[in-house]
Enzyme design. Structure first.
Site, PDB file in Angstrom:
ATOM      1  N   GLN A 308       0.829  -1.203   0.000  1.00 17.34           N
ATOM      2  CA  GLN A 308       0.000   0.000   0.000  1.00 17.34           C
ATOM      3  C   GLN A 308       0.862   1.250   0.000  1.00 17.34           C
ATOM      4  O   GLN A 308       0.550   2.234  -0.682  1.00 17.34           O
ATOM      5  CB  GLN A 308      -0.905   0.000   1.230  1.00 17.34           C
ATOM      6  CG  GLN A 308      -1.912   1.131   1.273  1.00 17.34           C
ATOM      7  CD  GLN A 308      -3.105   0.882   0.370  1.00 17.34           C
ATOM      8  OE1 GLN A 308      -3.341  -0.245  -0.033  1.00 17.34           O
ATOM      9  NE2 GLN A 308      -3.841   1.928   0.063  1.00 17.34           N
ATOM     10  N   GLU A 309       1.949   1.200   0.750  1.00 15.71           N
ATOM     11  CA  GLU A 309       2.808   2.381   0.887  1.00 15.71           C
ATOM     12  C   GLU A 309       3.644   2.642  -0.362  1.00 15.71           C
ATOM     13  O   GLU A 309       3.751   3.791  -0.812  1.00 15.71           O
ATOM     14  CB  GLU A 309       3.737   2.213   2.104  1.00 15.71           C
ATOM     15  CG  GLU A 309       3.041   2.229   3.443  1.00 15.71           C
ATOM     16  CD  GLU A 309       2.528   3.620   3.814  1.00 15.71           C
ATOM     17  OE1 GLU A 309       2.849   4.596   3.109  1.00 15.71           O
ATOM     18  OE2 GLU A 309       1.788   3.724   4.817  1.00 15.71           O
ATOM     19  N   SER A 310       4.235   1.613  -0.925  1.00 15.79           N
ATOM     20  CA  SER A 310       5.251   1.843  -1.976  1.00 15.79           C
ATOM     21  C   SER A 310       5.171   0.912  -3.162  1.00 15.79           C
ATOM     22  O   SER A 310       5.955   1.063  -4.104  1.00 15.79           O
ATOM     23  CB  SER A 310       6.640   1.702  -1.350  1.00 15.79           C
ATOM     24  OG  SER A 310       6.843   0.353  -0.910  1.00 15.79           O
TER      25      SER A 310
END
Length: 470
Positions: A308-310
């Site tokens: 989700q982040e990267s």
């Protein structure tokens, strides 16, 4: 002869489009196939999955995907209400149509025989290979063909047996067995013959050149999705959507991606980062597994957070300046003394330490682990101060300040409105609350998808978050 069975008559629940929208989710049952639904580099993909995602967006609901390779079980899920739509590669048959409703077809394909080329086929001339293969369906007389129980292939083979005047021994394989499993059994020499729809067969031939799929055994048949007979509104809307969808370039891009672009699809399926191989999700699996032990968290959940982040890009930078695999902010980088924010080990170590701190921070307030992780994730995204404000608002307006869904999450969204972010109980002011709410929902939904493909028996039960993200 064996006659195909759709399954026992389970009365259809009364659950149509209005109730689906009220619930906020469309539950689709699919099988785990290389064209329908699988995970590649941490992301769910597949022909059926992409179409279903667009359908859910059109209906303005979330998509909840459930997997089973058991056709009979999937039909039962429809009538029992455990699924709303059966998004298999289903042939529309008279018997099935008497018991279930079918959507507008999205393709017409023939059934083909799947057989194995001789072991030394690469050294043989074409006519020598042809001599070893069945090219006329009449030659199936006396042969044994294995098919999925409940598939339309059984009826077709039985009809073919009548047509040629000689028995074809049809063996229906029960349980969670999909067509691609039987194709691999042909490849491995466990069985001699199976049947598949031509488009599925052709893409599998690109994975396994040693199989042959050139012998048709039927006329083209309609391929569609199934819904409950009494879900008339759902069927009507899906039909209209499919008619329009099939006129759009987007439909052909999706179809070609999985059925025509065979080289690219072959790469995805055979990749070490495919759920079909079940080797890896990302290049950082080992690092994530080690880090997850510190958190007492299922590594699949941590993997979903990092995706989700990267999307597993260690050089990723957001528009607000967050960096690396876990999108560390300047405050976190300074707090945990990160020297190289783009170093995967340093980045994940600091991100996990911050998650550990958040888990400890919320422990006294939220005793339930599954509920607590939602507050932790929301805080990781937007900060615990904004989450605290949403809890205060929830309490003030009569909601449960210790429950995330439909309570604290609702007021976090409302913190973008002046009458809420200017409320006297609010400390941290304006917040674009839709972002952290979506963040939590998407991470948990992806985690649920990972669980369906990569269940982790090595994680102790008491340290695994198994979260209902529906």
């Amino acid at each position: 002869m064996v006659r195909a069975e759709v399954g026992p008559d389970i009365p259809a629940v009364d659950f149509d489009l209005d109730k689906i929208r009220e619930r906020g989710s469309l539950i689709a049952v699919v099988d785990n196939s290389t064209t329908g639904y699988f995970i590649y580099r941490g992301k769910p993909i597949g022909y059926e999955y992409e179409l279903l995602s667009r359908l859910a967006d059109y209906l303005k609901v979330e998509l909840d995907v459930q997997i089973t390779a058991d056709i009979q079980g999937a039909f039962n899920m429809l009538n029992s209400g455990n699924a709303d739509i059966m998004a298999y590669h289903l042939a529309v048959t008279k018997e099935r149509s008497e018991r279930f409703a079918f959507t507008e077809p999205h393709n017409n394909v023939s059934q083909v025989l799947v057989q194995r080329k001789p072991e030394n086929w690469r050294q043989l001339k074409l006519h020598e290979i042809e001599e070893t293969l069945i090219r006329n369906p009449i030659d199936l007389g006396g042969k044994t063909v294995y098919v999925r129980k409940g598939s339309s292939f059984t009826d077709r083979l039985n009809n073919l047996s009548d047509e040629i005047g000689e028995n074809i021994n049809v063996v229906e394989v029960k349980g969670a067995v999909d067509t691609e499993m039987l194709i691999r059994d042909v490849l491995d020499g466990k069985i001699d013959y199976t049947v598949a729809d031509e488009d599925v067969a052709l893409i599998n031939e690109s994975y396994y050149p040693s199989i042959d799929v050139e012998t048709p055994i039927s006329f083209p048949q309609k391929i569609a999705w199934a819904v409950r007979k009494n879900a008339t509104d759902l069927k009507s809307v899906v039909d209209d959507w499919l008619v329009d969808m099939k006129k759009s370039p987007d439909f052909y891009v999706i179809y070609n991606r999985y059925f025509k672009s065979r080289k690219s699809q072959n790469i995805r399926v055979k990749s070490a980062y495919s759920s079909w191989s079940k080797e890896k999700i990302s290049p950082y699996d080992d690092l994530i597994k080690e880090a997850s032990e510190m958190l007492e968290m299922d590594w699949l959940l941590l993997t979903s957070i990092i995706f989700q982040e990267s999307k597993f890009d260690p050089k990723s930078e957001s528009w607000v300046g967050a960096q690396g695999l876990m999108q560390l902010t300047t405050n976190v980088v300074e707090e945990y003394e990160v020297d190289d924010v783009f170093d995967p080990e340093e980045n994940v170590k600091a991100g996990v330490e911050h998650l550990r701190w958040l888990m400890d921070y919320w422990e006294d307030d939220i005793s339930d682990k599954e509920e607590r992780i939602k507050f932790v994730l929301g805080s990781y995204n937007v900060g615990q101060g904004h989450v605290r404000d949403a809890m205060k608002l929830a309490k003030k307006f009569g909601s449960d300040p210790f429950k995330w869904d439909d309570n604290v999450a609702e007021y976090l969204v409302l913190k973008s409105k002046p009458q809420y972010y200017k409320d006297p109980v609010v400390t941290y002011g304006y917040c674009r609350g839709e972002e952290p709410v979506k963040y939590v929902r998407e991470i948990l939904h992806r985690y649920d998808q990972y669980l369906q493909f990569y269940r982790s028996p090595e994680i102790p039960n008491d340290s695994t978050f198994v979260i209902d993200s529906k």
